[in-house]
Motif scaffolding. Sequence first.
Motif, mmCIF file in Angstrom:
data_model
loop_
_atom_site.group_PDB
_atom_site.id
_atom_site.type_symbol
_atom_site.label_atom_id
_atom_site.label_comp_id
_atom_site.label_asym_id
_atom_site.label_seq_id
_atom_site.Cartn_x
_atom_site.Cartn_y
_atom_site.Cartn_z
ATOM 1 N N ILE A 6 -3.935 3.373 -0.043
ATOM 2 C CA ILE A 6 -4.488 2.643 -1.174
ATOM 3 C C ILE A 6 -3.458 1.594 -1.567
ATOM 4 O O ILE A 6 -2.251 1.781 -1.361
ATOM 5 C CB ILE A 6 -4.793 3.558 -2.377
ATOM 6 N N SER B 240 -8.611 0.377 -0.376
ATOM 7 C CA SER B 240 -8.307 1.649 0.281
ATOM 8 C C SER B 240 -8.773 1.554 1.727
ATOM 9 O O SER B 240 -9.675 0.776 2.048
ATOM 10 C CB SER B 240 -9.002 2.813 -0.428
ATOM 11 N N SER C 189 0.834 -1.205 0.000
ATOM 12 C CA SER C 189 0.000 0.000 0.000
ATOM 13 C C SER C 189 0.865 1.250 0.000
ATOM 14 O O SER C 189 1.965 1.267 0.568
ATOM 15 C CB SER C 189 -0.942 0.007 1.207
#
Length: 311
Positions: free
Chosen positions: A305, A287, A32
């Motif tokens: 995200i 997310s 992420s």
Amino acid sequence: MKKTALTLALAAALPSLASAEVFTYYGKANASFQSNDEGDGAITDVKSNASRLGVKGELDFDAGIQGIYKMEYEVDIAGESDETFKQRDIYAGLQGGFGQIIGGKFDTPMKLSQKRVDLFNDYEGDIKSLITKSDNRVSNSLQYTTPTYAGFRLAADYISNSKADIFDDEGNVIDTRDNGTSIALSYENNGVYLAYAIDNGVEANDWQVSRYTAQYNLGNWQVGGLYEEQEDDENIKKDGWVTSVAYKINQWTAKAQYGQSDIIKTDGETFSLGLDYKLSKAAKVFSFYTNETAAGDFERSYVGIGTEFKF
């Protein structure tokens, strides 16, 4: 020449072994890009969320018994870790009509008893961040799991701590860790999941932890809750709880989670929101937003995200 011949022989043998299902390679790549505010202003970061590589397999023996094994290692996609590989579940054992028995290093029955209540597992909102100390993966473990009877199953883990020394501030050995146990009884049927788990001496000598878990799946909805109480060697009790809900519509999954706990920090409180989009059976983009607070002006928040690929 001998080394070359051996390499060629192994290369020729591995595909046939894999096709015979002696072993299976697998993995998960989860990373992420996120903004982290832990009290000193927000910074951006790329984080590897428990990405892993592993091999597992089953060997058929006589009388309906199978030999089983698993060797799984965490890898850091962000490239910041000093370790190329970090041990996760590593075990070997037997399974059959009697149930399953394994030995090695793996998640305790208490950790597994939470099932999927923790919707932000491996992310910043993971319950081990603020809710509990008892989501453990421990070494020197011997675990027996019964077959499932009418939806019920029992898992019992014996953890040998005979070689674990306890040191004082000057580095002198003052005691040794006692052996520990982790036991979980679960029931699962028609979308209903219930579990009770208890740890003795897993966290530390004379520590006891109890956990109650409930989860219900109905159509596109999943709701769950977990309550945990910890009593330390001075008979001081602390508790925590978390509840979560997820809703799936087509390729989308919306998630929310809230919890409170005094186990890690006084007046700890955590709140997370998430949205996943399923690209395929083995891939998704996601997310999340997580906010955590506690006594003493403790506050931190995360926005991220990312992508996840399973193979």
